[in-house]
Motif scaffolding. Structure first.
Motif, short mmCIF file in Angstrom:
data_model
loop_
_atom_site.label_atom_id
_atom_site.label_comp_id
_atom_site.label_asym_id
_atom_site.label_seq_id
_atom_site.Cartn_x
_atom_site.Cartn_y
_atom_site.Cartn_z
N GLU A 94 0.84 -1.20 0.00
CA GLU A 94 0.00 0.00 0.00
C GLU A 94 0.87 1.24 0.00
O GLU A 94 2.01 1.21 0.47
N ASP A 96 0.09 5.66 0.49
CA ASP A 96 -0.77 6.84 0.60
C ASP A 96 0.08 8.06 0.26
O ASP A 96 1.20 8.20 0.76
N ASP A 112 -5.83 13.49 -2.29
CA ASP A 112 -5.27 12.42 -1.48
C ASP A 112 -5.50 11.10 -2.21
O ASP A 112 -6.63 10.80 -2.60
N HIS A 114 -4.66 6.75 -2.58
CA HIS A 114 -4.32 5.52 -1.89
C HIS A 114 -4.29 4.40 -2.93
O HIS A 114 -5.31 4.10 -3.53
#
Length: 120
Positions: A94, A96, A112, A114
């Motif tokens: 992952e 971010d 933003d 992800h």
């Protein structure tokens, strides 16, 4: 003879609609590179998760991300930003991150993002 009333936009209406359309197009054109970069990051993360499932160590996955990111023009994220979890049956990767897109003068759009290999 009876005159029919005219329908349509006045000059002021056309200018307001044109200004709103121009602003919407500006936002659209400025966000396209961000979306392209996100899709590249997502694609790279999925490929790396498959490599991690085959036993590739985390350090090599980070290096591979940097190499692949350089080829795909990824500049917002690097290999050190990846969260790599190999504790489960599948490797989970992952990341971010945020991107600020300048629009007009001192007005910016903050996005933003992800990317995850969870839904492969």
């Amino acid at each position: 003879m009876r005159m029919k009333s005219q329908r349509g936009l006045s000059l002021a209406g056309v200018l307001v609609v044109g200004a709103l359309a121009a602003f919407a197009l500006t936002i659209g054109f400025r966000t396209v590179p961000v979306i392209n970069e996100y899709l590249a990051v997502k694609r790279i993360v999925n490929v790396l998760a498959d490599e991690g499932d085959k036993g590739t160590p985390a350090l090599e996955l980070r290096r591979s991300f940097d190499r692949r990111g350089q080829i795909d023009g990824v500049s917002s994220v690097s290999g050190v930003d990846l969260l790599i979890d190999k504790s489960g049956p599948r490797t989970l990767i992952e990341v971010d991150y945020s991107r600020a897109v300048p629009l007009v003068a001192n007005l910016s759009l903050l996005i933003d993002l992800h990317a995850s290999s969870e839904a492969r």
